[in-house]
Design a protein around this motif. Structure first.
Motif, PDB file in Angstrom:
ATOM      1  N   LEU A 365       0.949  -1.260  -0.181  1.00 21.84           N
ATOM      2  CA  LEU A 365      -0.013  -0.174  -0.341  1.00 21.84           C
ATOM      3  C   LEU A 365       0.452   1.441  -0.462  1.00 21.84           C
ATOM      4  O   LEU A 365       1.796   1.225   0.974  1.00 21.84           O
ATOM      5  CB  LEU A 365      -1.249   0.286   1.213  1.00 21.84           C
ATOM      6  CG  LEU A 365      -1.968   1.750   1.246  1.00 21.84           C
ATOM      7  CD1 LEU A 365      -2.978   1.090   0.617  1.00 21.84           C
ATOM      8  CD2 LEU A 365      -2.444   1.068   3.015  1.00 21.84           C
ATOM      9  N   LYS A 366       0.727   2.022  -1.032  1.00 25.33           N
ATOM     10  CA  LYS A 366       1.774   3.358  -1.185  1.00 25.33           C
ATOM     11  C   LYS A 366       1.052   4.056  -0.509  1.00 25.33           C
ATOM     12  O   LYS A 366      -0.471   5.039  -0.950  1.00 25.33           O
ATOM     13  CB  LYS A 366       2.340   3.058  -3.002  1.00 25.33           C
ATOM     14  CG  LYS A 366       3.112   2.498  -3.175  1.00 25.33           C
ATOM     15  CD  LYS A 366       3.507   2.727  -4.520  1.00 25.33           C
ATOM     16  CE  LYS A 366       4.191   1.779  -5.021  1.00 25.33           C
ATOM     17  NZ  LYS A 366       5.260   1.758  -6.334  1.00 25.33           N
ATOM     18  N   LEU A 367       1.511   5.007   0.459  1.00 24.66           N
ATOM     19  CA  LEU A 367       0.962   6.205   0.876  1.00 24.66           C
ATOM     20  C   LEU A 367       1.583   7.622   1.002  1.00 24.66           C
ATOM     21  O   LEU A 367       3.355   7.043   0.888  1.00 24.66           O
ATOM     22  CB  LEU A 367       1.321   6.001   2.371  1.00 24.66           C
ATOM     23  CG  LEU A 367      -0.089   4.774   2.566  1.00 24.66           C
ATOM     24  CD1 LEU A 367      -0.430   4.290   4.350  1.00 24.66           C
ATOM     25  CD2 LEU A 367      -1.772   5.853   2.443  1.00 24.66           C
ATOM     26  N   PRO A 368       1.619   8.760   1.009  1.00 30.86           N
ATOM     27  CA  PRO A 368       2.351   9.445   0.788  1.00 30.86           C
ATOM     28  C   PRO A 368       2.977  10.151   1.857  1.00 30.86           C
ATOM     29  O   PRO A 368       2.747   8.864   3.059  1.00 30.86           O
ATOM     30  CB  PRO A 368       1.429  10.673   0.468  1.00 30.86           C
ATOM     31  CG  PRO A 368      -0.149  10.267   1.308  1.00 30.86           C
ATOM     32  CD  PRO A 368       0.253   9.167   0.896  1.00 30.86           C
ATOM     33  N   LYS A 369       4.447  10.493   1.710  1.00 24.68           N
ATOM     34  CA  LYS A 369       5.109  10.443   2.995  1.00 24.68           C
ATOM     35  C   LYS A 369       4.692  11.363   3.638  1.00 24.68           C
ATOM     36  O   LYS A 369       5.276  10.714   5.324  1.00 24.68           O
ATOM     37  CB  LYS A 369       6.501  11.505   2.865  1.00 24.68           C
ATOM     38  CG  LYS A 369       7.757  10.509   1.895  1.00 24.68           C
ATOM     39  CD  LYS A 369       8.643  10.952   1.953  1.00 24.68           C
ATOM     40  CE  LYS A 369       9.826  10.097   1.390  1.00 24.68           C
ATOM     41  NZ  LYS A 369      11.251  11.173   1.094  1.00 24.68           N
ATOM     42  N   SER A 370       3.795  12.036   4.058  1.00 25.94           N
ATOM     43  CA  SER A 370       3.222  12.389   5.273  1.00 25.94           C
ATOM     44  C   SER A 370       2.312  11.942   6.383  1.00 25.94           C
ATOM     45  O   SER A 370       1.628  11.871   7.377  1.00 25.94           O
ATOM     46  CB  SER A 370       2.106  13.869   5.166  1.00 25.94           C
ATOM     47  OG  SER A 370       1.101  13.636   3.665  1.00 25.94           O
ATOM     48  N   LEU A 371       1.820  10.863   5.382  1.00 32.03           N
ATOM     49  CA  LEU A 371       0.528   9.389   6.264  1.00 32.03           C
ATOM     50  C   LEU A 371       1.790   8.333   6.434  1.00 32.03           C
ATOM     51  O   LEU A 371       0.712   7.660   6.585  1.00 32.03           O
ATOM     52  CB  LEU A 371      -0.685   9.741   4.952  1.00 32.03           C
ATOM     53  CG  LEU A 371      -1.309  10.765   4.347  1.00 32.03           C
ATOM     54  CD1 LEU A 371      -2.381   9.714   3.905  1.00 32.03           C
ATOM     55  CD2 LEU A 371      -2.210  11.172   6.224  1.00 32.03           C
ATOM     56  N   HIS A 372       2.673   8.754   5.969  1.00 27.21           N
ATOM     57  CA  HIS A 372       3.139   7.162   6.351  1.00 27.21           C
ATOM     58  C   HIS A 372       2.921   6.251   8.111  1.00 27.21           C
ATOM     59  O   HIS A 372       3.880   5.391   8.490  1.00 27.21           O
ATOM     60  CB  HIS A 372       4.794   7.241   6.314  1.00 27.21           C
ATOM     61  CG  HIS A 372       5.619   6.610   5.266  1.00 27.21           C
ATOM     62  ND1 HIS A 372       6.519   7.145   4.750  1.00 27.21           N
ATOM     63  CD2 HIS A 372       4.735   6.845   3.677  1.00 27.21           C
ATOM     64  CE1 HIS A 372       7.039   6.761   3.664  1.00 27.21           C
ATOM     65  NE2 HIS A 372       5.498   6.848   2.636  1.00 27.21           N
ATOM     66  N   PHE A 373       2.807   7.286   9.124  1.00 28.30           N
ATOM     67  CA  PHE A 373       2.573   7.185  10.155  1.00 28.30           C
ATOM     68  C   PHE A 373       1.392   5.920  10.567  1.00 28.30           C
ATOM     69  O   PHE A 373       1.636   5.252  11.601  1.00 28.30           O
ATOM     70  CB  PHE A 373       1.784   7.722  10.898  1.00 28.30           C
ATOM     71  CG  PHE A 373       1.089   8.817  11.084  1.00 28.30           C
ATOM     72  CD1 PHE A 373       0.201   8.378  11.509  1.00 28.30           C
ATOM     73  CD2 PHE A 373       1.148   9.773  10.126  1.00 28.30           C
ATOM     74  CE1 PHE A 373      -1.512   9.253  10.809  1.00 28.30           C
ATOM     75  CE2 PHE A 373      -0.488  10.528   9.675  1.00 28.30           C
ATOM     76  CZ  PHE A 373      -1.302  10.322  10.251  1.00 28.30           C
ATOM     77  N   PRO A 377      -0.337   1.402  12.614  1.00 28.02           N
ATOM     78  CA  PRO A 377      -1.762   0.565  13.296  1.00 28.02           C
ATOM     79  C   PRO A 377      -1.976  -0.060  11.859  1.00 28.02           C
ATOM     80  O   PRO A 377      -2.470  -1.333  11.918  1.00 28.02           O
ATOM     81  CB  PRO A 377      -2.491   2.176  13.415  1.00 28.02           C
ATOM     82  CG  PRO A 377      -2.445   3.167  12.400  1.00 28.02           C
ATOM     83  CD  PRO A 377      -0.650   2.682  12.592  1.00 28.02           C
ATOM     84  N   LEU A 378      -1.286  -0.535  10.048  1.00 28.97           N
ATOM     85  CA  LEU A 378      -2.134  -0.949   9.529  1.00 28.97           C
ATOM     86  C   LEU A 378      -1.335  -2.242   9.580  1.00 28.97           C
ATOM     87  O   LEU A 378      -1.580  -2.987   8.660  1.00 28.97           O
ATOM     88  CB  LEU A 378      -1.634   0.186   7.965  1.00 28.97           C
ATOM     89  CG  LEU A 378      -3.096   1.136   7.910  1.00 28.97           C
ATOM     90  CD1 LEU A 378      -2.900   1.757   6.582  1.00 28.97           C
ATOM     91  CD2 LEU A 378      -4.541   0.511   7.711  1.00 28.97           C
TER      92      LEU A 378
END
Length: 391
Positions: A365-373, A377-378
């Motif tokens: 699941l590729k997420l933007p860096k701002s959402l890496h946190f 939980p995922l």
């Protein structure tokens, strides 16, 4: 346990040339598997020293001959390592670097009184961490080369390996006895309790009695006792009364002073395992240590682990059908044993590492860096997704 492994253990326990203890295991024996197990557990010199006195009609001739050839090769190797051990002691001494030998011929001589009865792949040396740079410069000038491949998980925290291309000798330079978070004595404390070996002409220093005993227990436990050679060392130390009421330090007090609470479990479990498999006589001073429920559970897991590791290393097809299990099941036993051996702190650290995101999560699941946190939980869900997708 396969019949051949039980036979190996019974021969190791053999006293006074009596074969009564293992005579029942001689029927329907797969002698090829027996030899492979003796090699895997690194106990073939000890086995040869016992079987060479047995009636040759009971043991196939080729089995004794194979054991003798390996015994002879090991004796030459141990003599060669003894010479290098003496040379290194002299070179380090001349350069004012203190060193203690942890294993190798010096330990074989101390425990068995005969270097030919124990195997050793390399030389393990303990030095002060502040001397590491000087030690490396000295070894490089002496012809050793630092091995490029180092186990990043364990060796980087414990030791560095060097290899001499001409002499074909490997040495491991340690700056700790055990992996953290297990506590241990300082180098100066170990040095003050050191002993001098009578094996060589030039002085060779090695660990004191209690230090060696606890080091061998910690080492064997860390590796799950999957080689019976480590358990044979503990058995021999106790039978020779090198660990007894006459010791300068109480084992119980000593372990708490230097190794912390986990040492209770390591010692309890190791002594119980030696008592169960090797019939090691546990004296009154340490008998009460083996009573814990967790120690009994670990002993059960360890015996299975010992069997499994031989199973995996040799050949699954060699084991009898009613004792076979899948590789997946075997690896599960490996995990169960090693996880059960961890302290509560180590279990917590291990579980926290499992929750740490890795490259597989990013690919899933590729997420933007701002959402890496959100990977934290995922992570359980992403892991489950990959597992079900693969299935």
């Amino acid at each position: 346990m396969p019949n051949e492994l039980r036979l190996l253990v019974e021969i190791m326990k053999m006293k006074n040339d009596s074969i009564e203890s293992f005579k029942e295991f001689l029927t329907n024996t797969d002698w090829e598997l027996f030899l492979q197990l003796a090699m895997h557990h690194r106990v073939y010199p000890l086995i040869y020293s016992k079987l060479k006195k047995v009636d040759e009609r009971l043991i196939p001739k080729y089995v004794i001959e194979n054991l003798y050839q390996e015994y002879k090769k090991n004796t030459f190797k141990m003599l060669f390592l003894s010479g290098e051990m003496e040379n290194l002691s002299r070179v380090f001494d001349e350069n004012k670097i203190r060193l203690l030998f942890l294993k190798g011929p010096v330990i074989a001589f101390d425990i068995y009184g005969d270097i030919s009865l124990r195997t050793s792949k390399d030389l393990d040396i303990l030095v002060q961490k502040t001397d590491l740079n000087r030690v490396e410069e000295l070894l490089l000038s002496y012809g050793y080369e630092r091995e490029e491949f180092q186990d990043k998980v364990e060796k980087s925290k414990l030791h560095i390996a060097y290899f001499h291309p001409q002499k074909k000798i490997e040495i491991e330079i340690h700056w700790r006895l055990n992996l953290p978070p297990l506590k241990e004595p300082s180098f100066n404390e170990l040095w003050n309790r050191k002993r001098v070996s009578t094996l060589t002409t030039y002085q060779v220093y090695f660990l004191g009695e209690e230090d060696l005993f606890l080091f061998l227990i910690a080492h064997g436990s860390r590796h799950g006792w999957f080689r019976l050679r480590w358990l044979a060392d503990i058995d021999q130390l106790i039978r020779n009364k090198l660990i007894s009421s006459k010791n300068r330090l109480s084992i119980k007090a000593y372990q708490h002073q230097h190794l912390g609470g986990k040492a209770d479990l390591l010692i309890d479990h190791s002594l119980l395992l030696a008592s169960v498999l090797m019939k090691t006589p546990i004296n009154k001073e340490i008998h009460s240590l083996t009573a814990g429920k967790r120690s009994r559970k670990l002993t059960h897991l360890a015996i299975k682990y010992i069997t499994v590791m031989g199973h995996l290393e040799i050949n699954e097809a060699k084991f009898k059908k009613n004792q076979q299990s899948s590789i997946k099941s075997n690896l599960q036993w490996t995990f169960n044993y090693k996880f059960s051996l961890k302290s509560n702190l180590e279990k917590f650290i291990y579980l926290m590492k499992l929750l740490k995101p890795n490259s597989a999560d990013i690919k899933t699941l590729k997420l933007p860096k701002s959402l890496h946190f959100l990977y934290y939980p995922l992570r359980p869900f992403l892991w489950f997704w990959r597992r079900t997708t693969n299935l």
